[in-house]
Design a protein around this motif. Sequence first.
Motif, short mmCIF file in Angstrom:
data_model
loop_
_atom_site.label_atom_id
_atom_site.label_comp_id
_atom_site.label_asym_id
_atom_site.label_seq_id
_atom_site.Cartn_x
_atom_site.Cartn_y
_atom_site.Cartn_z
N SER A 1 0.83 -1.21 0.00
CA SER A 1 0.00 0.00 0.00
C SER A 1 0.86 1.26 0.00
N GLN A 2 1.95 1.23 0.78
CA GLN A 2 2.88 2.36 0.80
C GLN A 2 3.53 2.57 -0.57
N VAL A 3 3.89 1.48 -1.23
CA VAL A 3 4.52 1.57 -2.55
C VAL A 3 3.54 2.14 -3.57
N LEU A 4 2.29 1.67 -3.53
CA LEU A 4 1.29 2.19 -4.46
C LEU A 4 1.02 3.67 -4.20
N TRP A 5 1.01 4.06 -2.93
CA TRP A 5 0.78 5.47 -2.61
C TRP A 5 1.97 6.32 -3.08
N MET B 1 2.57 11.04 -9.63
CA MET B 1 1.78 11.45 -10.79
C MET B 1 1.76 12.97 -10.91
N ASP B 2 1.68 13.45 -12.13
CA ASP B 2 1.67 14.89 -12.39
C ASP B 2 0.32 15.47 -11.98
N ALA B 3 0.35 16.36 -11.00
CA ALA B 3 -0.89 16.97 -10.49
C ALA B 3 -0.96 18.45 -10.82
N THR B 4 -0.25 18.87 -11.85
CA THR B 4 -0.19 20.30 -12.19
C THR B 4 -1.56 20.86 -12.52
N HIS B 5 -2.36 20.10 -13.24
CA HIS B 5 -3.66 20.58 -13.71
C HIS B 5 -4.82 19.89 -13.00
N ASN B 6 -4.55 19.28 -11.86
CA ASN B 6 -5.60 18.57 -11.13
C ASN B 6 -5.49 18.95 -9.66
N GLY B 7 -6.35 19.88 -9.23
CA GLY B 7 -6.29 20.37 -7.86
C GLY B 7 -6.59 19.29 -6.83
N LEU B 8 -7.60 18.43 -7.11
CA LEU B 8 -7.96 17.37 -6.17
C LEU B 8 -6.81 16.38 -6.01
N ALA C 1 -3.66 17.01 -6.41
CA ALA C 1 -2.60 17.67 -5.66
C ALA C 1 -2.88 17.66 -4.17
N ILE C 2 -4.15 17.85 -3.79
CA ILE C 2 -4.53 17.84 -2.37
C ILE C 2 -4.33 16.45 -1.79
N LEU C 3 -4.76 15.42 -2.51
CA LEU C 3 -4.63 14.05 -2.03
C LEU C 3 -3.16 13.67 -1.85
N GLN C 4 -2.32 14.13 -2.76
CA GLN C 4 -0.90 13.78 -2.68
C GLN C 4 -0.22 14.42 -1.48
N ARG C 5 -0.77 15.50 -0.96
CA ARG C 5 -0.15 16.18 0.19
C ARG C 5 -0.61 15.62 1.53
N PHE D 1 1.47 6.81 -6.65
CA PHE D 1 0.38 7.77 -6.88
C PHE D 1 0.87 9.21 -6.68
N CYS D 2 1.72 9.41 -5.69
CA CYS D 2 2.22 10.76 -5.40
C CYS D 2 3.18 11.27 -6.47
#
Length: 388
Positions: free
Chosen positions: A295-299, A305-312, A314-318, A302-303
């Motif tokens: 699960s840690q590896v998958l997360w 991934m390019d979140a430049t144009h996706n606000g949601l 970007a929030i999840l990744q933080r 996921f983090c």
Amino acid sequence: MVSPSKIFSPPMDCLHCGWVLHSLPDQSCTEALIWNLYRNHISSSKFFLPLLLFPLILNWRRQTRRRLWAIVKNYLQTVSVASTVNALAYYLSCILRRLNDRFVYSCIFGIPALLASQLLWLAPTRVVQFFATGVLPSAFEAVLRQLNVGLVHSRGAQTLIFMVCSLVVLRRQQIKAYSGFWFIRPAPMPANYDKWSLGERVKQSLLELRTHLGIGLALDLINGARRKQLKKMQLKSTRFMLSCMGIYQLTQCLLANRLESKITNLLAAFLSGGAFGLVKQTPLTYMSIGVVIASQVLWQEFCEMDATHNGLLAILQRIPWALLFLPPSLAYLIHSMFIQPHVLTGLAKSFLNNTADNNVQRVYALINQPTDIVMNTVQKLPIKPFLF
């Protein structure tokens, strides 16, 4: 409810906190905090000694002053965080006992641990990762045992899940995108591996097995020394690691020139997890560790991934999921240690006891006695103030 829950009912619920929670009978709550900080550091330093010794043994040929200091620093930080969280949890238990004027369910074990473990937000990242790797699988396994789901009794389902976890972790490990803990760490397959002769592949495989044999023996030796059972050492880690690596290398040797290297690596990673079926003791523990690490590896993936144009996104990744899950998981384990210890593994019990100078076992042994014996024992003790 099990027997220790009687501490939340009359007459035991009105016992003074010093009679139950303090390490020594002549301590105030603040004196008990100071004493616990001192004693916890001693017991935790012994418990976490493998955290210091294993990296030293594993990399003794490549050891530098900088690496040595990093290992020692991580060890000291881990000991300090564990000792402080445990001591503060007992101190908060005393405060809640005095505020409620009696022992209240969850206010003696769960809630104080939840509040004390918020200190992990101030801990270094490596320390948080270490606790996440140890605490989260133990809590996950305890929940499975408490719910008594079918997975607990199905070796086939556990093996399949572990094989999937092995695929997830080793896939990222092979492309050098994950450097954390896993049971094996195969060297990346060379680009021209499919052109190697069978003899060259076998030689490479034997070298990998020799390396993991040394690692497994070191782990079993340290664990046996910690438990003072060197004469009864069972080599569980050695057998499991050699089985995983053996299946992995055998798959690569046989399929290297029949399939694409990427597919061969993925298949070897998946099949190597089949060594889980050879685990005779604590298989659910291995599976729980595998699930948490995967699960840690998958997360982590996921983090990235390019979140430049996706606000949601970007929030999840933080969101610091490890820091959010650790405090309730630790609180659940401590609460279960007293109320339902049968759902905890021996490793979880050892962690809770040895990082708190065996205070957990002392309190459990006291409140698990017959009520009349407890009352006759503790009422002879003095009542101490909160401060000094």
